[in-house]
Design an enzyme around this catalytic site. Structure first.
Site, mmCIF file in Angstrom:
data_model
loop_
_atom_site.group_PDB
_atom_site.id
_atom_site.type_symbol
_atom_site.label_atom_id
_atom_site.label_comp_id
_atom_site.label_asym_id
_atom_site.label_seq_id
_atom_site.Cartn_x
_atom_site.Cartn_y
_atom_site.Cartn_z
ATOM 1 N N CYS A 192 -9.473 -2.415 -3.715
ATOM 2 C CA CYS A 192 -8.675 -1.538 -3.033
ATOM 3 C C CYS A 192 -8.755 0.036 -3.573
ATOM 4 O O CYS A 192 -7.969 0.228 -4.817
ATOM 5 C CB CYS A 192 -7.310 -1.969 -2.882
ATOM 6 S SG CYS A 192 -6.205 -0.727 -1.855
ATOM 7 N N CYS B 94 -1.585 -9.324 -3.414
ATOM 8 C CA CYS B 94 -2.763 -8.896 -2.320
ATOM 9 C C CYS B 94 -4.237 -9.412 -2.972
ATOM 10 O O CYS B 94 -4.777 -9.238 -4.213
ATOM 11 C CB CYS B 94 -2.931 -7.252 -2.094
ATOM 12 S SG CYS B 94 -4.455 -6.840 -1.173
ATOM 13 N N GLU C 250 -0.515 -12.098 22.266
ATOM 14 C CA GLU C 250 -1.070 -10.816 21.773
ATOM 15 C C GLU C 250 -0.751 -9.604 22.467
ATOM 16 O O GLU C 250 -0.626 -8.562 21.804
ATOM 17 C CB GLU C 250 -2.715 -11.089 22.115
ATOM 18 C CG GLU C 250 -3.210 -11.879 20.893
ATOM 19 C CD GLU C 250 -3.134 -11.326 19.517
ATOM 20 O OE1 GLU C 250 -3.298 -10.058 19.545
ATOM 21 O OE2 GLU C 250 -2.980 -12.345 18.577
ATOM 22 N N CYS D 64 1.218 -4.720 -3.579
ATOM 23 C CA CYS D 64 -0.470 -5.089 -3.958
ATOM 24 C C CYS D 64 -0.372 -5.983 -5.032
ATOM 25 O O CYS D 64 -1.420 -6.633 -5.214
ATOM 26 C CB CYS D 64 -0.777 -3.649 -4.584
ATOM 27 S SG CYS D 64 -0.322 -2.418 -3.539
ATOM 28 N N CYS E 266 0.579 -5.857 2.973
ATOM 29 C CA CYS E 266 0.085 -4.215 3.097
ATOM 30 C C CYS E 266 0.937 -3.736 4.082
ATOM 31 O O CYS E 266 0.554 -2.966 5.056
ATOM 32 C CB CYS E 266 -1.246 -4.212 3.272
ATOM 33 S SG CYS E 266 -2.145 -2.521 2.931
HETATM 34 S S1 SF4 Z 1 -4.037 -3.496 -2.638
HETATM 35 FE FE1 SF4 Z 1 -4.581 -2.294 -1.153
HETATM 36 S S2 SF4 Z 1 -5.067 -3.648 0.551
HETATM 37 FE FE2 SF4 Z 1 -3.781 -4.942 -0.849
HETATM 38 S S3 SF4 Z 1 -1.617 -4.568 -0.091
HETATM 39 FE FE3 SF4 Z 1 -2.182 -3.067 -1.728
HETATM 40 S S4 SF4 Z 1 -2.688 -1.227 -0.620
HETATM 41 FE FE4 SF4 Z 1 -2.997 -3.062 0.863
#
Ligand code: SF4
Length: 351
Positions: A208, A202, A37, A199, A192
């Site tokens: 989002c 995601c 970490e 996205c 992200c």
């Molecule tokens: S949808 Fe939003 S949280 Fe997901 S990768 Fe894209 S910007 Fe990031």
């Protein structure tokens, strides 16, 4: 999107795509996770892995690190940058080993009291090792949250920072926190990302705000630009045959505790350079090497190397905690700043 749904999707993402084979995820102990970490602060996983493996080989456990000398620890850190992390790592190891009898604190608040462990690092260590609830908010998680909630303002601002911690707390589940925290870090690091968020892959895209508005690149808000001051200094390369004179830098300040070249003010005359070296020197020839610029977090430093070639090695008593002659082929054995190692390696071999 409700917190429960956010958590469910993140945990599902972990099951499918979460990173489960990183070196510090095997044989998980406080020591191994803590070192990882600290290395991962401001540094990417792919850069950290080889440093981590060689660090673990050299210091396989807390006792090995606590009883090592600082030079050895800094030498292992050379190239990773942000050397205060290495000095704090060493201090922290000594504190846990000698003062806490090798027992790591069992809660986040006590972990945070140790050198070099901030709130997010404490949360990561606690949750990843014990699986107990603790919130994290590293750079990757900040980016995800800033985009997901379209949070305006630089995250370094106290008000924004506080708001982000509140959201991170609200979203962190009570169960499977280790998986959730790992997945949030992975999501920020792999999907992200700063410049090209993916996205379409995601798991929380449907909630989002930045995705909905097509404004992902606006978040997180950048740090307000300030012009870094420009500074200049002479760095003295005192060379006798293949050996270079090094001076240990003070603990506080840039490159604290590392071995570097003695430094002098720009207006130091050639005659006065030798007296900066803290010992009587025999006659020398002096030569300017090409200047270069190195950027620190808060200023640019123009380094003007001046090479002093010594015809004889100076006699006289030197404080070995502060000065040492080092063979040019052995530079990697010491904790030295990367740009200084580079400068010395690029120099013509001595004749
Ligand atoms: S949808 Fe939003 S949280 Fe997901 S990768 Fe894209 S910007 Fe990031």
């Amino acid at each position: 999107m409700q917190a429960k749904e956010f958590q469910r999707r993140i945990l599902q993402y972990y099951q499918q795509y979460g990173r489960k084979h990183l070196p510090w995820q095997q044989n998980k102990t406080h020591y191994r996770v803590w070192v990882s970490e600290v290395m991962l602060q401001q540094t990417q996983v792919t850069t950290v892995i080889p440093y981590y493996l060689s660090f673990m080989e050299r210091f396989p456990d807390l006792a090995a690190l606590a009883t090592a000398n600082q030079d050895d620890v800094l030498a292992q850190w050379t190239g990773l940058g942000y050397y205060s992390r290495a000095r704090n790592l060493h201090k922290c190891a000594q504190q846990v080993h000698f003062e806490l009898n090798g027992k790591w604190p069992s809660n986040v608040e006590a972990l945070e009291q140790l050198p070099g462990i901030g709130r997010s690092t404490a949360g990561a260590i606690h949750s990843l090792v014990t699986g107990q609830p603790a919130t994290i908010l590293d750079g990757n998680v900040k980016r995800v949250l800033c985009r997901f909630y379209a949070i305006e303002g630089w995250p370094g601002k106290p008000k924004v920072h506080k708001a982000l911690w509140e959201l991170a707390d609200k979203l962190t589940p009570a169960q499977q926190v280790d998986h959730y925290n790992q997945a949030m870090m992975d999501l920020g690091a792999t999907l992200c990302t700063r410049s090209k968020p993916q996205c379409d892959a995601c798991p929380v895209q449907s909630g989002c705000a930045a995705f909905a508005a097509g404004t992902q690149k606006n978040y997180p808000t950048s740090k307000p630009k300030t012009n870094k001051p420009e500074r200049s200094a002479i760095f003295i390369v005192a060379q006798y045959k293949q050996q270079i004179l090094l001076e240990k830098r003070p603990e506080q300040g840039i490159w604290g505790g590392l071995w570097s070249l003695p430094q002098a003010e720009m207006d130091t005359s050639d005659d006065a350079l030798a007296s900066c070296l803290g010992m009587p020197l025999p006659p020398v020839t002096i030569q300017s090497l090409p200047a270069f610029r190195h950027t620190f977090s808060h200023f640019h430093l123009h380094i003007h190397p001046r090479k002093l070639v010594l015809s004889k090695k100076p006699r006289g008593v030197m404080d070995s905690d502060r000065w040492q002659w080092q063979d040019r082929s052995q530079l990697d054995a010491l904790g030295m700043p990367g740009p200084i190692i580079q400068l010395l390696k690029n120099m013509e071999p001595a004749t």
